[in-house]
Design a protein around this motif. Structure first.
Motif, mmCIF file in Angstrom:
data_model
loop_
_atom_site.group_PDB
_atom_site.id
_atom_site.type_symbol
_atom_site.label_atom_id
_atom_site.label_comp_id
_atom_site.label_asym_id
_atom_site.label_seq_id
_atom_site.Cartn_x
_atom_site.Cartn_y
_atom_site.Cartn_z
ATOM 1 N N MET A 48 0.836 -1.213 0.000
ATOM 2 C CA MET A 48 0.000 0.000 0.000
ATOM 3 C C MET A 48 0.868 1.260 0.000
ATOM 4 S SD MET A 48 -0.925 2.633 2.201
ATOM 5 C CE MET A 48 -1.110 2.242 3.923
ATOM 6 N N ALA B 144 -6.470 3.908 0.767
ATOM 7 C CA ALA B 144 -5.817 3.733 2.072
ATOM 8 C C ALA B 144 -6.316 4.734 3.111
ATOM 9 C CB ALA B 144 -4.297 3.801 1.914
ATOM 10 N N CYS C 80 -7.523 4.521 6.028
ATOM 11 C CA CYS C 80 -7.144 4.371 7.453
ATOM 12 C C CYS C 80 -5.640 4.467 7.657
ATOM 13 C CB CYS C 80 -7.685 3.067 8.013
ATOM 14 S SG CYS C 80 -6.753 1.602 7.506
ATOM 15 N N GLY C 81 -4.900 4.678 6.579
ATOM 16 C CA GLY C 81 -3.457 4.862 6.713
ATOM 17 C C GLY C 81 -2.683 3.588 7.024
ATOM 18 N N GLY C 82 -3.304 2.461 6.790
ATOM 19 C CA GLY C 82 -2.584 1.201 6.991
ATOM 20 C C GLY C 82 -2.924 0.493 8.280
ATOM 21 N N CYS D 127 -5.451 -1.364 8.871
ATOM 22 C CA CYS D 127 -6.284 -2.545 8.599
ATOM 23 C C CYS D 127 -7.723 -2.337 9.065
ATOM 24 C CB CYS D 127 -5.674 -3.790 9.256
ATOM 25 S SG CYS D 127 -6.325 -5.328 8.559
ATOM 26 N N SER D 128 -8.264 -1.161 8.803
ATOM 27 C CA SER D 128 -9.636 -0.903 9.248
ATOM 28 C C SER D 128 -10.478 -0.165 8.215
ATOM 29 C CB SER D 128 -9.615 -0.129 10.569
ATOM 30 O OG SER D 128 -8.948 1.087 10.413
ATOM 31 N N CYS D 129 -10.089 -0.232 6.920
ATOM 32 C CA CYS D 129 -10.921 0.449 5.916
ATOM 33 C C CYS D 129 -11.169 -0.381 4.651
ATOM 34 C CB CYS D 129 -10.301 1.796 5.532
ATOM 35 S SG CYS D 129 -8.829 1.663 4.498
ATOM 36 N N ALA D 130 -10.243 -1.236 4.303
ATOM 37 C CA ALA D 130 -10.322 -2.069 3.096
ATOM 38 C C ALA D 130 -10.306 -1.262 1.791
ATOM 39 C CB ALA D 130 -11.542 -2.993 3.128
ATOM 40 N N CYS E 283 -7.665 -0.446 0.364
ATOM 41 C CA CYS E 283 -6.354 -0.756 -0.227
ATOM 42 C C CYS E 283 -6.375 -2.182 -0.772
ATOM 43 C CB CYS E 283 -5.256 -0.606 0.819
ATOM 44 S SG CYS E 283 -5.421 -1.807 2.155
ATOM 45 N N LEU F 236 -5.363 -7.169 1.619
ATOM 46 C CA LEU F 236 -5.296 -5.727 1.858
ATOM 47 C C LEU F 236 -3.831 -5.344 1.712
ATOM 48 C CD1 LEU F 236 -7.777 -5.359 4.843
ATOM 49 C CD2 LEU F 236 -8.189 -4.985 2.402
ATOM 50 N N CYS G 241 -2.079 -2.969 2.579
ATOM 51 C CA CYS G 241 -1.361 -2.408 3.737
ATOM 52 C C CYS G 241 -0.840 -3.501 4.660
ATOM 53 C CB CYS G 241 -2.236 -1.431 4.516
ATOM 54 S SG CYS G 241 -3.605 -2.195 5.415
HETATM 55 S S1 FES Z 1 -5.187 1.124 4.328
HETATM 56 FE FE1 FES Z 1 -7.004 0.763 5.441
HETATM 57 S S2 FES Z 1 -7.150 -1.376 5.443
HETATM 58 FE FE2 FES Z 1 -5.363 -1.013 4.312
#
Ligand code: FES
Length: 109
Positions: free
Chosen positions: A28, A41, A43-45, A47-50, A52, A88, A90
């Protein structure tokens, strides 16, 4: 150690080669740095938005490995467009072993 190269097909179908990835960087982060369309991205990595979401090419999926439980839960949220090779980006940490990795950016929901 040399740079790692990855190739992404962006959400518009354009192929983007990123040939200056560093070990330890996530897929990501590399995609964002290069402005790959479709990798938001949000949520900036964390793992809470999907936003990416990528489809790892079949030949690379074993090397990339399986998502962990947290990532699995996030991928369940995008079930409509999820595929067996969904990850994902990230959560994909680049290493020399992933030099040459190819993946496609998943469509936005
Ligand atoms: S950047 Fe949000 S889940 Fe990967």
């Amino acid at each position: 150690m040399g740079a790692i190269t990855v190739r992404l097909t962006d959400v518009d179908g354009k192929e983007v080669t990123i040939d200056d990835c560093e070990a330890g960087e996530t897929l990501m982060e590399a995609a964002r740095r290069k402005g790959v369309a479709g990798i938001i991205a949000e949520c900036g990595g964390a793992c809470s938005c999907a936003t990416c979401h990528v489809y790892v090419d079949e030949e690379w999926i074993d090397m990339v490995g399986e998502p962990d439980d947290v990532e699995e839960d996030m991928l369940d949220m995008v079930d409509d467009i999820r595929r067996p090779n969904s990850r994902l980006s990230c959560q994909v940490k680049l290493t020399a072993r992933l030099d040459g990795l190819t993946a496609e950016v998943a469509p936005e929901l």
